[in-house]
Design a protein around this motif. Structure first.
Motif, PDB file in Angstrom:
ATOM      1  N   ASN A  84       0.886  -1.084  -0.054  1.00 39.54           N
ATOM      2  CA  ASN A  84      -0.036   0.012   0.136  1.00 39.54           C
ATOM      3  C   ASN A  84       0.834   1.183  -0.070  1.00 39.54           C
ATOM      4  O   ASN A  84       0.498   2.199  -0.668  1.00 39.54           O
ATOM      5  CB  ASN A  84      -0.926  -0.059   1.062  1.00 39.54           C
ATOM      6  CG  ASN A  84      -1.908  -1.172   0.872  1.00 39.54           C
ATOM      7  OD1 ASN A  84      -2.427  -1.561   0.021  1.00 39.54           O
ATOM      8  ND2 ASN A  84      -2.490  -1.676   2.112  1.00 39.54           N
ATOM      9  N   TYR A  85       1.757   1.232   1.027  1.00 40.22           N
ATOM     10  CA  TYR A  85       2.625   2.478   1.044  1.00 40.22           C
ATOM     11  C   TYR A  85       3.854   2.764  -0.366  1.00 40.22           C
ATOM     12  O   TYR A  85       4.020   3.638  -0.612  1.00 40.22           O
ATOM     13  CB  TYR A  85       3.658   2.244   2.258  1.00 40.22           C
ATOM     14  CG  TYR A  85       2.735   2.795   3.406  1.00 40.22           C
ATOM     15  CD1 TYR A  85       2.314   4.050   3.698  1.00 40.22           C
ATOM     16  CD2 TYR A  85       2.252   1.847   4.293  1.00 40.22           C
ATOM     17  CE1 TYR A  85       1.594   4.468   4.799  1.00 40.22           C
ATOM     18  CE2 TYR A  85       1.604   2.318   5.400  1.00 40.22           C
ATOM     19  CZ  TYR A  85       1.237   3.489   5.574  1.00 40.22           C
ATOM     20  OH  TYR A  85       0.547   3.833   6.651  1.00 40.22           O
ATOM     21  N   LEU A 144       3.608   5.890  -2.563  1.00 41.80           N
ATOM     22  CA  LEU A 144       5.078   6.815  -2.776  1.00 41.80           C
ATOM     23  C   LEU A 144       4.917   6.772  -4.540  1.00 41.80           C
ATOM     24  O   LEU A 144       5.433   7.839  -4.821  1.00 41.80           O
ATOM     25  CB  LEU A 144       6.246   5.925  -2.215  1.00 41.80           C
ATOM     26  CG  LEU A 144       6.339   5.794  -0.905  1.00 41.80           C
ATOM     27  CD1 LEU A 144       7.238   4.829  -0.317  1.00 41.80           C
ATOM     28  CD2 LEU A 144       6.579   7.147  -0.451  1.00 41.80           C
ATOM     29  N   ASN A 145       4.440   6.063  -5.322  1.00 44.13           N
ATOM     30  CA  ASN A 145       4.591   6.216  -6.829  1.00 44.13           C
ATOM     31  C   ASN A 145       3.487   7.462  -7.047  1.00 44.13           C
ATOM     32  O   ASN A 145       3.633   7.572  -8.251  1.00 44.13           O
ATOM     33  CB  ASN A 145       3.933   4.914  -7.260  1.00 44.13           C
ATOM     34  CG  ASN A 145       5.171   3.716  -7.172  1.00 44.13           C
ATOM     35  OD1 ASN A 145       6.124   4.142  -7.043  1.00 44.13           O
ATOM     36  ND2 ASN A 145       4.305   2.653  -7.169  1.00 44.13           N
ATOM     37  N   LYS A 190       7.824  11.222   3.420  1.00 45.46           N
ATOM     38  CA  LYS A 190       8.800  11.071   4.638  1.00 45.46           C
ATOM     39  C   LYS A 190       7.952  10.190   5.707  1.00 45.46           C
ATOM     40  O   LYS A 190       8.439   9.142   6.189  1.00 45.46           O
ATOM     41  CB  LYS A 190       9.211  12.529   5.497  1.00 45.46           C
ATOM     42  CG  LYS A 190      10.141  12.067   6.651  1.00 45.46           C
ATOM     43  CD  LYS A 190      10.850  13.194   7.024  1.00 45.46           C
ATOM     44  CE  LYS A 190      11.743  13.205   8.279  1.00 45.46           C
ATOM     45  NZ  LYS A 190      11.982  14.413   8.764  1.00 45.46           N
ATOM     46  N   SER A 191       6.748  10.362   5.995  1.00 47.55           N
ATOM     47  CA  SER A 191       5.933   9.595   6.951  1.00 47.55           C
ATOM     48  C   SER A 191       5.771   8.116   6.070  1.00 47.55           C
ATOM     49  O   SER A 191       5.830   7.402   7.078  1.00 47.55           O
ATOM     50  CB  SER A 191       4.568  10.349   7.317  1.00 47.55           C
ATOM     51  OG  SER A 191       3.643   9.579   7.803  1.00 47.55           O
ATOM     52  N   TYR A 192       5.390   8.288   5.058  1.00 48.71           N
ATOM     53  CA  TYR A 192       5.202   6.835   4.339  1.00 48.71           C
ATOM     54  C   TYR A 192       6.707   6.090   4.308  1.00 48.71           C
ATOM     55  O   TYR A 192       6.571   4.793   4.604  1.00 48.71           O
ATOM     56  CB  TYR A 192       4.748   7.150   2.986  1.00 48.71           C
ATOM     57  CG  TYR A 192       3.429   7.866   2.702  1.00 48.71           C
ATOM     58  CD1 TYR A 192       2.492   7.721   3.699  1.00 48.71           C
ATOM     59  CD2 TYR A 192       2.971   8.434   1.606  1.00 48.71           C
ATOM     60  CE1 TYR A 192       1.221   8.350   3.884  1.00 48.71           C
ATOM     61  CE2 TYR A 192       2.056   9.104   1.360  1.00 48.71           C
ATOM     62  CZ  TYR A 192       0.912   8.901   2.443  1.00 48.71           C
ATOM     63  OH  TYR A 192      -0.159   9.321   2.300  1.00 48.71           O
ATOM     64  N   LEU A 193       7.663   6.769   4.107  1.00 49.15           N
ATOM     65  CA  LEU A 193       8.898   5.817   4.284  1.00 49.15           C
ATOM     66  C   LEU A 193       9.238   5.227   5.662  1.00 49.15           C
ATOM     67  O   LEU A 193       9.553   4.403   6.072  1.00 49.15           O
ATOM     68  CB  LEU A 193       9.960   6.762   3.972  1.00 49.15           C
ATOM     69  CG  LEU A 193      10.136   7.159   2.368  1.00 49.15           C
ATOM     70  CD1 LEU A 193      11.167   8.087   2.072  1.00 49.15           C
ATOM     71  CD2 LEU A 193      10.233   5.834   1.320  1.00 49.15           C
ATOM     72  N   GLU A 194       8.959   6.157   6.740  1.00 45.52           N
ATOM     73  CA  GLU A 194       9.071   5.613   8.010  1.00 45.52           C
ATOM     74  C   GLU A 194       7.936   4.503   8.357  1.00 45.52           C
ATOM     75  O   GLU A 194       8.552   3.734   8.853  1.00 45.52           O
ATOM     76  CB  GLU A 194       8.628   6.768   9.113  1.00 45.52           C
ATOM     77  CG  GLU A 194       9.856   7.803   9.118  1.00 45.52           C
ATOM     78  CD  GLU A 194       9.574   9.162   9.958  1.00 45.52           C
ATOM     79  OE1 GLU A 194       8.216   8.860  10.836  1.00 45.52           O
ATOM     80  OE2 GLU A 194      10.103   9.983  10.089  1.00 45.52           O
TER      81      GLU A 194
END
Length: 679
Positions: free
Chosen positions: A481-482, A486-487, A497-501
């Motif tokens: 999902n994340y 991100l795409n 940044k939040s999605y990467l964390e």
């Protein structure tokens, strides 16, 4: 010094010290003045006093007979009395052990009498006054020693060979005083006086027996109170353990009896002076020290063998009566050997062959005995013998048939066992094979239990696959999902940044899950490498507590430790053991009620060390299965970061290091208990 050597050294020292103490009493015993003269000595001294009077006054009329006393009795009494007087005078005048001074009406005669002699240096020292002597019985006994008839004096009447006669009157002189002494150390050359002193082994029996019993009791008490583990390793003692009872009993009884008897004889001869006299006769130097040395050696050897005998007796009580009888006695070994032989003879397969052999054997036996009976005994006896043998054969046949039927029943049960047909396997009266029937029934129960466990294991594998799939699917779905988010080209930097964390958290969780599952699988399969080292568990736990203190403080949990002051060493893999405690602290930080205390106790219990960790749970403890199974807690708390493998890892890593781990709950109290063997 090793404890076994200390035991043997102290035992030898006790034997030598006891021997020295006993021999130190020899002088006191030998110089102890008897309270009463021996009867034979007193009789002969009476005769000696009368003889000394006749020596000074040959016309002295020392005996008169009552009227009507037969002439033959008068002659026999005078003959016996004169012989006794002559014998007594000869003994005391010539014996080297008798020294005297005799005052007969102020005429003094003496024989080497030393007025300065001390009573403590004499065996007897006495003064006899003829006025005070009660001589009736003494004279009668002296007459009997030398006469042809037998005389008695009873209640004022004299008897000769049982018949009364008027009697006689003995006129003892009133003016004779005899002072004499006999030295403590006797001279055994040319002496007959010793026969009158009653010097035999019985004279010192009381001293010997008292000393022997006291010393033996001390030695026996020391051997009994010592630890058997030290005694059985001592020199000489270690060879006695496995001696059979009967020969050992006879051996110790014989040796102890011979040593005690020999020591008693040696003690008597040493106290009397016989031993010393023999050494002096051959002019052996240092004769007195030799006497004491030989006695000390004899007493020491005797007491040592008493201690060895007591130890052997103690060995008989170190095993059960059954083991002692069958392994330490000749009779028991013979019974065991005979039983084994009989067991080997009767332990055979009960098939048709043995029945045929039995029938052939019975027929042969009947024919042989019948033929012998025809040759030697009447027809009636022959009929009785044959009838008895036929009856025995029939009974034996029925018995074997019954045993064979029981054997077939057991055989059918063993055939049902592999096929899983357990309904026909049940306890029954199987006679000779009853124990085998019971064992098969127990095997059936074991098979049923094994099948149940196999089914349960299969269910656990299915559940494991389901749980692993679920726990892998959750982070993978999140990652997918994340990645899609991100795409999106319009995503902001802050959201990116939040999605990467979050994406990083999911990957970490997935990595930990796979690592933990891999480690649990390796531990359970035994395919794990361990690097053992000697660890002071106290220092180790203090280090783990310090490193996890911040983890507990984040939840306001106060750690209370109770650690022994001494070091406790265990042989463990440091990394795996650290992982155990790390998981336990992590588990506590997740599930403990905030603002409470956490207790950690370490107990030293003999060969093991026990670590107990207790905390108060913030959620009700209502587990319906073993919480240490994989994914159990993860199933109930998948919304948290746990994956359900923490306690499973603790249990696996503990057991693979030969330790134990278990969980106890009491209300909201959660208790983890670890146990490891000490180095």
């Amino acid at each position: 010094m090793k404890k076994k050597n200390i035991f043997l050294t102290i035992l030898c020292a006790l034997c030598i010290i006891s021997s020295c103490i006993v021999t130190s009493f020899y002088p006191n015993v030998s110089t102890a003045t008897p309270t009463k003269l021996p009867e034979t000595l007193e009789q002969n001294l009476t005769a000696f006093i009368l003889a000394k009077k006749l020596e000074q006054d040959p016309k002295y009329e020392y005996i008169t007979f009552e009227k009507d006393t037969p002439e033959d009795i008068q002659k026999d009494i005078k003959k016996g009395l004169n012989s006794a007087l002559s014998s007594a005078k000869n003994i005391f005048e010539n014996d080297p052990n008798f020294f005297y001074t005799c005052d007969v009406n102020y005429k003094i005669t003496s024989k080497q009498f030393n007025v300065n002699v001390k009573k403590k240096d004499t065996r007897y020292y006495d003064t006899l006054d003829s006025n005070t002597l009660n001589v009736t019985d003494n004279i009668v006994n002296l007459i009997n020693y030398n006469s042809e008839k037998y005389y008695e004096y009873c209640d004022g009447t004299y008897y000769c060979d049982g018949e009364p006669f008027p009697g006689y009157t003995l006129h003892m002189p009133s003016d004779v005083v005899l002072t004499f002494y006999i030295p403590a150390v006797l001279n055994y050359d040319n002496t007959s006086l010793i026969d009158l002193l009653d010097l035999d082994a019985d004279q010192y029996t009381y001293f010997f027996m008292t000393s022997f019993l006291i010393c033996s009791a001390i030695i026996a008490l020391y051997v009994f109170l010592n630890k058997y583990a030290y005694e059985k390793e001592a020199y000489i003692f270690r060879h006695v353990n496995n001696w059979l009872f009967e020969p050992a009993f006879l051996l110790f009884l014989t040796i102890d009896a011979l040593l005690a008897s020999g020591t008693c004889i040696l003690t008597t001869y040493s106290i009397e002076g016989t031993f010393l006299h023999i050494l002096n006769r051959y002019h052996i130097e240092l004769s007195q020290p030799i006497v004491y040395g030989v006695n000390i050696l004899a007493w020491s050897i005797t007491l040592f063998f008493i201690g060895l005998s007591v130890y052997w007796l103690k060995c008989q009580f170190t095993t059960s009566i059954k083991d002692w009888f069958f392994h330490k006695t000749w009779i028991g070994k013979f019974i065991l050997y005979f039983s084994n032989k009989v067991e080997r003879i009767i332990s055979t397969d009960l098939s048709d062959e043995i029945l045929k052999k039995y029938i052939i054997f019975s027929i042969c036996l009947i024919l042989i005995l019948a033929f012998i009976s025809l040759l030697n005994i009447p027809f009636f006896s022959f009929f009785v013998v044959v009838t008895a043998l036929i009856g025995i054969s029939v009974v034996g046949y029925k018995k074997i048939k019954n045993v064979q039927s029981q054997y077939q029943d057991i055989l059918h049960m063993t055939e049902d066992l592999p096929s899983g047909n357990f309904e026909n396997i049940k306890p029954a009266d199987s006679g000779l094979f009853q124990s085998l029937n019971n064992n098969i029934y127990q095997i059936k129960d074991g098979f049923e239990q094994a099948v149940k466990e196999q089914v349960q294991l299969q269910n656990l594998k299915t559940e494991l696959i389901s749980n692993v799939s679920h726990d892998l699917k959750t982070p993978l779905t999140g990652i997918k999902n994340y990645v899609e988010l991100l795409n999106d080209p319009n995503i902001s930097e802050e959201d990116k940044k939040s999605y990467l964390e979050r994406l990083n958290q999911y990957t970490d969780r997935l990595s930990i899950l796979i690592t933990d599952l891999f480690e649990v699988s390796k531990a359970n399969s035994g395919n794990i490498d361990l690097e053992y080292s000697d660890i002071n568990i106290i220092d180790f736990i203090e280090q783990v507590c310090a490193e996890n203190e911040e983890l507990l403080q984040a939840k306001n949990l106060q750690l209370v430790t109770n650690l022994p002051e001494k070091e406790i060493h265990v042989c463990l893999d440091g990394n795996k053991t650290y992982r155990i405690f790390e998981n336990l602290f992590t588990n506590i930080s997740k599930y403990a009620l905030e603002n409470t205390r956490v207790f950690l106790d370490v107990k030293d219990i003999g060969n093991s060390v026990v670590i107990i960790m207790k905390n108060t749970s913030k959620a009700p403890l209502d587990f319906d299965s073993d919480i240490t199974e994989r994914f159990v807690r993860g199933d109930k708390s998948r919304h948290e970061s746990g994956n359900g493998l923490g306690l499973a890892i603790v249990k696996s890593f503990t057991e693979v290091q030969n330790g134990t781990f278990m969980i106890e709950t009491d209300g909201d109290l959660f208790k983890s208990i670890l146990s490891f063997h000490k180095s």
